[in-house]
Design a protein around this motif. Structure first.
Motif, short mmCIF file in Angstrom:
data_model
loop_
_atom_site.label_atom_id
_atom_site.label_comp_id
_atom_site.label_asym_id
_atom_site.label_seq_id
_atom_site.Cartn_x
_atom_site.Cartn_y
_atom_site.Cartn_z
N LEU A 310 11.23 11.55 -21.64
CA LEU A 310 10.69 11.57 -20.29
C LEU A 310 11.03 12.87 -19.59
O LEU A 310 12.12 13.44 -19.80
CB LEU A 310 11.24 10.38 -19.49
N GLN A 311 10.13 13.34 -18.77
CA GLN A 311 10.32 14.57 -18.03
C GLN A 311 10.17 14.32 -16.54
O GLN A 311 9.57 13.34 -16.11
CB GLN A 311 9.29 15.63 -18.47
N SER A 312 10.71 15.23 -15.77
CA SER A 312 10.51 15.20 -14.33
C SER A 312 9.09 15.69 -14.02
O SER A 312 8.46 16.36 -14.82
CB SER A 312 11.53 16.09 -13.62
N ASP A 313 8.59 15.33 -12.85
CA ASP A 313 7.30 15.82 -12.42
C ASP A 313 7.36 16.07 -10.92
O ASP A 313 8.45 16.06 -10.32
CB ASP A 313 6.18 14.86 -12.80
N VAL A 314 6.23 16.32 -10.29
CA VAL A 314 6.18 16.56 -8.85
C VAL A 314 5.17 15.61 -8.25
O VAL A 314 4.25 15.12 -8.92
CB VAL A 314 5.80 18.02 -8.53
N CYS A 315 5.33 15.32 -6.97
CA CYS A 315 4.39 14.44 -6.26
C CYS A 315 4.12 15.00 -4.87
O CYS A 315 4.98 15.64 -4.26
CB CYS A 315 4.94 13.02 -6.16
N ASP A 316 2.92 14.78 -4.40
CA ASP A 316 2.50 15.19 -3.07
C ASP A 316 2.26 13.93 -2.26
O ASP A 316 1.46 13.08 -2.65
CB ASP A 316 1.23 16.03 -3.15
N HIS A 317 2.94 13.79 -1.13
CA HIS A 317 2.85 12.54 -0.37
C HIS A 317 1.90 12.61 0.80
O HIS A 317 1.70 11.60 1.49
CB HIS A 317 4.24 12.14 0.14
N LEU A 318 1.28 13.76 1.07
CA LEU A 318 0.33 13.85 2.17
C LEU A 318 -1.01 13.27 1.76
O LEU A 318 -1.48 13.48 0.64
CB LEU A 318 0.15 15.31 2.60
N ASP A 319 -1.64 12.53 2.66
CA ASP A 319 -2.98 11.97 2.46
C ASP A 319 -3.04 11.05 1.25
O ASP A 319 -3.96 11.12 0.44
CB ASP A 319 -4.02 13.09 2.32
N GLN A 320 -2.07 10.16 1.12
CA GLN A 320 -2.13 9.16 0.07
C GLN A 320 -3.21 8.13 0.41
O GLN A 320 -3.42 7.81 1.58
CB GLN A 320 -0.80 8.43 -0.08
N VAL A 321 -3.85 7.60 -0.60
CA VAL A 321 -4.82 6.51 -0.42
C VAL A 321 -4.12 5.19 -0.73
O VAL A 321 -3.60 5.01 -1.83
CB VAL A 321 -6.05 6.70 -1.31
N ILE A 322 -4.09 4.30 0.25
CA ILE A 322 -3.35 3.06 0.16
C ILE A 322 -4.27 1.89 0.47
O ILE A 322 -5.16 1.99 1.32
CB ILE A 322 -2.16 3.07 1.14
N LEU A 323 -4.07 0.77 -0.22
CA LEU A 323 -4.80 -0.47 0.06
C LEU A 323 -3.86 -1.49 0.69
O LEU A 323 -2.70 -1.60 0.32
CB LEU A 323 -5.38 -1.05 -1.23
N VAL A 324 -4.38 -2.23 1.66
CA VAL A 324 -3.63 -3.31 2.31
C VAL A 324 -4.53 -4.54 2.34
O VAL A 324 -5.68 -4.46 2.79
CB VAL A 324 -3.20 -2.93 3.74
N ARG A 325 -4.01 -5.67 1.89
CA ARG A 325 -4.77 -6.91 1.86
C ARG A 325 -4.35 -7.81 3.00
O ARG A 325 -3.16 -7.94 3.31
CB ARG A 325 -4.58 -7.64 0.53
N VAL A 326 -5.34 -8.45 3.63
CA VAL A 326 -5.10 -9.47 4.64
C VAL A 326 -5.71 -10.77 4.13
O VAL A 326 -6.92 -10.83 3.86
CB VAL A 326 -5.72 -9.08 6.00
N HIS A 327 -4.88 -11.79 3.97
CA HIS A 327 -5.35 -13.06 3.43
C HIS A 327 -4.69 -14.20 4.18
O HIS A 327 -3.46 -14.23 4.34
CB HIS A 327 -5.02 -13.15 1.93
N ASP A 328 -5.51 -15.11 4.66
CA ASP A 328 -5.02 -16.27 5.43
C ASP A 328 -4.18 -15.84 6.62
O ASP A 328 -3.14 -16.46 6.93
CB ASP A 328 -4.21 -17.21 4.53
N GLY A 329 -4.59 -14.75 7.25
CA GLY A 329 -3.88 -14.29 8.44
C GLY A 329 -2.60 -13.54 8.15
O GLY A 329 -1.93 -13.10 9.08
N GLN A 330 -2.24 -13.37 6.89
CA GLN A 330 -1.02 -12.67 6.51
C GLN A 330 -1.36 -11.27 6.00
O GLN A 330 -2.26 -11.10 5.18
CB GLN A 330 -0.25 -13.45 5.43
#
Length: 474
Positions: A310-330
């Motif tokens: 395994l190797q290290s890598d890099v990540c960019d945290h700006l403008d991430q695309v995220i999903l959020v679920r709403v189900h039964d009011g939760q």
């Protein structure tokens, strides 16, 4: 006005001597001059920045260094930095269309062609066109463009020259501050505020020309991710985190269970503050973390590490695309698209929201606010996705820049996960994360045990799932 002698003009200003590296105190004039110059010496512009912008920035740095002799110069530098941002945007606009024919449409939809020879010439001609519009973004759609700071910021974001949702929320503030400088009243700033304004200006200018700032506040460079082992004791009272390479050296007083992840972890440097809240199925960390293996014992983890390079890598945290679920009011915790693509059918029900955020939990806060207030937020256009429906304006959405909600930026919620994933596929292609790989030697740091976070005491240790494997995380 009191006429001063040359010696008096060269005397240090007592107000500038009270600022020290450790806070307010007292410094000698020589040390104060050295400190203030070192503060701004680290602010460097990219090599390809326009010459006029570079000269203006150097002028501000020179004036700042003389603030030790005249305290009011710090205020003048801070005010000029607000105005320099608009000049930098104009120079970047001119560089973007160098020697090209720019099509501009007026209010009556008549098209005008302006050859870009210089920024001053272009904007002089633009002012003669009533309600001008310009083609922007990957779809090259007509959008209002007045050539002022607000229009230039909008253009830069449509063209991908500026990014970040938290930075986007500061754009209206920058316009207000710029207007306050142009039409405001007397005020007095400290060298701390002036240095911050210069630092932010340097970051924005560099990003306009395609260069991020390592350790930056607004546009930081991608962060290094290391292979990290996260463990928790069987009684749930202790957690531990450290480099996976040092797992064999760890001495557990009691039996621990471990998982392996790629995460931002560097004791004494950049470390994810929410690392111990890691959830393999949820975006609960401050920076993107990648599930690798687990859970299992230390011996099993070491055996798995021995079979995988395994190797290290890099990540960019700006403008991430995220999903959020709403189900039964939760409202569920936020989730990455790659994980959502591998969910079982029973967990696909509900209304899914697609959001672009800088931190995963920002998406949770926005959707919770929307559920609480019960109002429809205005959807913002997703670049690359054709317009299908008219925007739905809500009472807490703000005008300008299309339809942008004050609490976040998201596309319209649809009653199904498949629709959200299709929209993402149109814009981003495959729903699996990918980052560039870079070699990095982690600094020496021992395994350190800490108290379990309060959230774990109620909901238990981090969750892991085999679904991550099928969604492309490994």
């Amino acid at each position: 006005m009191n006429i001063k002698t040359l010696e008096e003009l060269q005397a240090p200003d007592e107000r500038a001597l009270i600022f020290t590296p450790l806070g307010l105190g007292r410094m000698t004039p020589e040390d104060a001059a050295d400190l203030q110059q070192r503060v701004i010496a680290r602010l460097q512009l990219a090599a390809d920045v326009a010459e006029t912008t570079r000269n203006k920035f150097e002028q501000l740095r020179t004036a700042y260094s003389h603030g030790v002799l005249c305290y009011e110069l710090f205020t003048l530098v801070g005010d000029a930095a607000q105005l320099t941002l608009e000049q930098a945007l104009r120079d970047r606009f001119a560089a973007h269309y160098t020697k090209q024919v720019v099509e501009v449409r007026d209010r009556k939809r008549r098209e005008h062609q302006i050859i870009m020879t210089s920024s001053n010439d272009f904007f002089d001609k633009l002012r003669k066109i009533h309600a001008p519009q310009l083609r922007m973004g990957p779809l090259q759609e007509w959008e209002p463009f007045n050539g002022m700071l607000g229009g230039l910021l909008r253009w830069a974001r449509r063209e991908g020259l500026l990014r970040g949702q938290r930075n986007r929320s500061l754009d209206p503030v920058r316009q207000v501050l710029r207007n306050m400088v142009a039409h405001g009243t007397y005020h007095l700033d400290s060298p701390v505020e002036a240095a911050r304004l210069l630092s932010d200006l340097a970051e924005i200018i560099n990003h306009l020309w395609g260069q991020s700032t390592p350790g930056g506040r607004l546009y930081p460079a991608p962060l290094n991710r290391s292979v990290v082992a996260i463990g928790w004791s069987n009684n749930g009272k202790q957690t531990t985190a450290g480099y996976a390479d040092h797992l064999a050296e760890a001495h557990d007083e009691e039996k621990f269970t471990y998982i392996l992840v790629r995460a931002v972890f560097c004791p004494g440097g950049d470390t994810d503050p929410n690392l111990l809240d890691y959830d393999a199925r949820r975006a609960t960390t401050a920076f993107p973390a990648q599930y690798l293996w687990g859970p299992g014992s230390r011996e099993e983890a070491l055996a798995w590490l021995g079979n995988h390079q395994l190797q290290s890598d890099v990540c960019d945290h700006l403008d991430q695309v995220i999903l959020v679920r709403v189900h039964d009011g939760q409202v569920d915790l936020p989730m990455y698209p790659g994980v959502a693509a591998g969910l079982p059918a029973a967990e696909q029900l509900g209304t899914w929201h697609t959001l672009r955020v800088d931190r995963g939990l920002d998406a949770l806060s926005h959707v919770r606010h929307r559920q609480r207030c019960g109002r429809a937020c205005a959807p913002r256009r997703v670049q690359g996705v054709p317009r299908r429906d008219p925007p739905h304006r809500g009472p807490h959405s703000s005008p300008g820049d299309g339809a942008t909600c004050r609490r976040g930026h998201h596309t319209a919620p649809r009653p199904g996960r498949a629709y959200a994933l299709r929209r993402l596929a149109l814009r981003f292609g495959a729903l699996t994360p990918s980052t560039g790989i870079t070699q990095r030697e982690p600094p020496e740091a021992p395994f350190a045990s800490v108290q379990a976070p309060r959230a774990w005491r109620s909901r238990g240790p981090p969750r892991t799932t085999s679904g991550c494997l099928s969604s492309g995380w490994l």
